[in-house]
Design an enzyme around this catalytic site. Structure first.
Site, PDB file in Angstrom:
ATOM      1  N   ASN A 115      59.736  74.891  54.426  1.00 14.90           N
ATOM      2  CA  ASN A 115      58.650  73.950  54.697  1.00 14.90           C
ATOM      3  C   ASN A 115      58.529  73.806  56.217  1.00 14.90           C
ATOM      4  OD1 ASN A 115      57.172  71.618  55.233  1.00 14.90           O
ATOM      5  ND2 ASN A 115      58.104  70.413  53.592  1.00 14.90           N
ATOM      6  N   HIS A 128      50.044  73.019  50.885  1.00 11.63           N
ATOM      7  CA  HIS A 128      51.186  72.833  51.785  1.00 11.63           C
ATOM      8  C   HIS A 128      52.445  73.331  51.084  1.00 11.63           C
ATOM      9  CE1 HIS A 128      54.257  71.254  54.253  1.00 11.63           C
ATOM     10  NE2 HIS A 128      54.531  70.218  53.481  1.00 11.63           N
ATOM     11  N   CYS A 166      52.403  67.170  57.644  1.00 14.58           N
ATOM     12  CA  CYS A 166      52.108  68.383  56.870  1.00 14.58           C
ATOM     13  C   CYS A 166      50.621  68.523  56.554  1.00 14.58           C
ATOM     14  CB  CYS A 166      52.925  68.390  55.589  1.00 14.58           C
ATOM     15  SG  CYS A 166      54.666  68.028  55.877  1.00 14.58           S
TER      16      CYS A 166
END
Ligand SMILES: CC(C)(COP(=O)(O)OP(=O)(O)OC[C@H]1O[C@@H](n2cnc3c(N)ncnc32)[C@H](O)[C@@H]1OP(=O)(O)O)[C@@H](O)C(=O)NCCC(=O)NCCS
EC number: 2.3.1.180
Length: 333
Positions: free
Chosen positions: A289, A258, A123
């Site tokens: 996500n 993020h 990420c």
């Protein structure tokens, strides 16, 4: 006389010229996932802020998503693709390990013989890529660089896993960077904590799968461990990044963390003491996500919905499996 080398000469600075985005075709609501994990729409909304996530159809690959996002960034930047000499792709989910995604993307967007490589920083991958592209443009290693985060995470989720599967979506985000007369990317703060490498991980190896010792490898996480690390350690990194850039929270136009969990985003905003004027990316609510893709996707959307942010400063911070992290302030195109 000892021969000396010519000095490597790059541009004084780099900046982001444009973003591109591609999301998985389907919007998958919480209700479609809760059965096998004994969860509820309410629990997922309250604990994560996710309402739906975008997921790609079987035929669409992480490579396809990357090409679509990259092509849009190139078109919007108005740069001749033949002028692109570096393509960096951040991904952890492409099921074909070789050839690299980046070499295929370079070919498909018309970037000719551009240098191309993939990076595995989960990420944080997009922010790692921006750090590298900026450094290479300034040192003469590249002039125009595509940095892409692409993930088809739905290929590596187990629908019966309640630790992470329900968070994840599919998509790609791309940024085209090039030379600039003024600084467009600040110093990057980055690092790792491999002592927590098991906190986000695949639950088996490909050889275990081949030998019938494990099912198809899928992602797992120790949610509360990652949550605490993100809220405490990453908030500090975000503050240090602003200091290194010489920027106060009130100087920011946008904050783009993020997209891991809405509660983490809210906690960051509190700890950074961000004034109301700073737009906060909350793409997670209906994209989920998307790991390496989450920051450029969220930025692309913020700029679509708030074109007045153009030219403003955005603090971006990526963090995830490794554990690894990277943060910098960028000037929005
Ligand atoms: C995964 C995450 C949403 C879980 O939320 P949480 O509030 O930490 O939840 P916990 O694991 O502490 O569990 C709390 C309760 O919910 C239950 N629970 C856990 N997962 C659940 C799920 N998917 N559905 C329903 N209930 C669940 C637990 O059993 C526990 O129940 P109990 O209180 O009766 O014991 C959260 O930890 C998170 O987002 N972590 C960080 C993710 C991240 O940043 N990842 C970065 C890498 S991509």
């Amino acid at each position: 006389m000892t021969p000396t080398l010519n000095e490597a000469v790059g541009s004084a600075h780099s900046r982001i010229y444009a973003y591109g985005a591609a999301r998985g075709e389907n919007a998958v609501p919480n209700d479609d996932l809760i059965g096998p994990i004994d969860s509820s729409d309410e629990w997922i909304r309250q604990r994560t802020g996710i309402v739906t996530r975008t997921r790609a159809v079987k035929e669409t690959t992480a490579v396809d998503l990357a090409v679509a996002a990259a092509a849009q960034a190139v078109e919007r930047a108005g740069v001749d693709p033949a002028e692109i000499d570096l393509v960096v792709v951040a991904t952890i989910s492409n099921p074909r390990q070789t050839p690299s995604v980046s070499a295929i993307v370079a070919d498909r967007v018309g970037a000719g013989t551009a240098a191309a490589y993939d990076i595995n920083a989960a990420c944080a991958g997009f922010c790692y890529g921006v750090a590298q592209a900026d450094a290479l443009i300034r040192s003469g290693g590249a002039r125009h660089a595509l940095v892409i985060g692409t993930e088809k995470l739905s290929d590596i989720v187990d629908p019966t896993d309640r630790s992470i599967s329900f968070l994840l979506g599919d998509g790609a985000g791309a940024a085209l960077l090039g030379p600039s007369d003024t600084p467009g990317v600040s110093q990057t703060l980055w690092g790792s904590d491999g002592s927590k490498s098991e906190a986000v991980r695949m639950n088996a190896t490909l050889t275990q799968f081949r030998d019938g010792e494990a099912p198809w490898p899928t992602l797992r996480q120790e949610g509360p461990t990652v949550f605490r690390w993100a809220v405490w350690e990453m908030a500090k990194v975000a503050k240090q990044t602003l200091e290194a850039a010489g920027v106060a929270p009130s100087d920011l136009a946008a904050f783009i963390p993020h997209q891991a969990n809405m509660r983490i985003i809210d906690e960051f905003a509190k700890q950074l003491d961000l004034p109301e004027s700073v737009r906060i990316a909350r793409d997670i609510a209906d994209t989920g996500n998307t790991s390496a893709a989450s920051i450029p996707l969220a930025t692309h959307r913020l700029l679509e919905e708030n074109p007045e942010l153009s030219g403003g400063l955005a603090l971006q911070i990526g963090f995830g499996a490794g554990l690894v992290f990277a943060a910098q302030v960028v000037v929005l195109p």
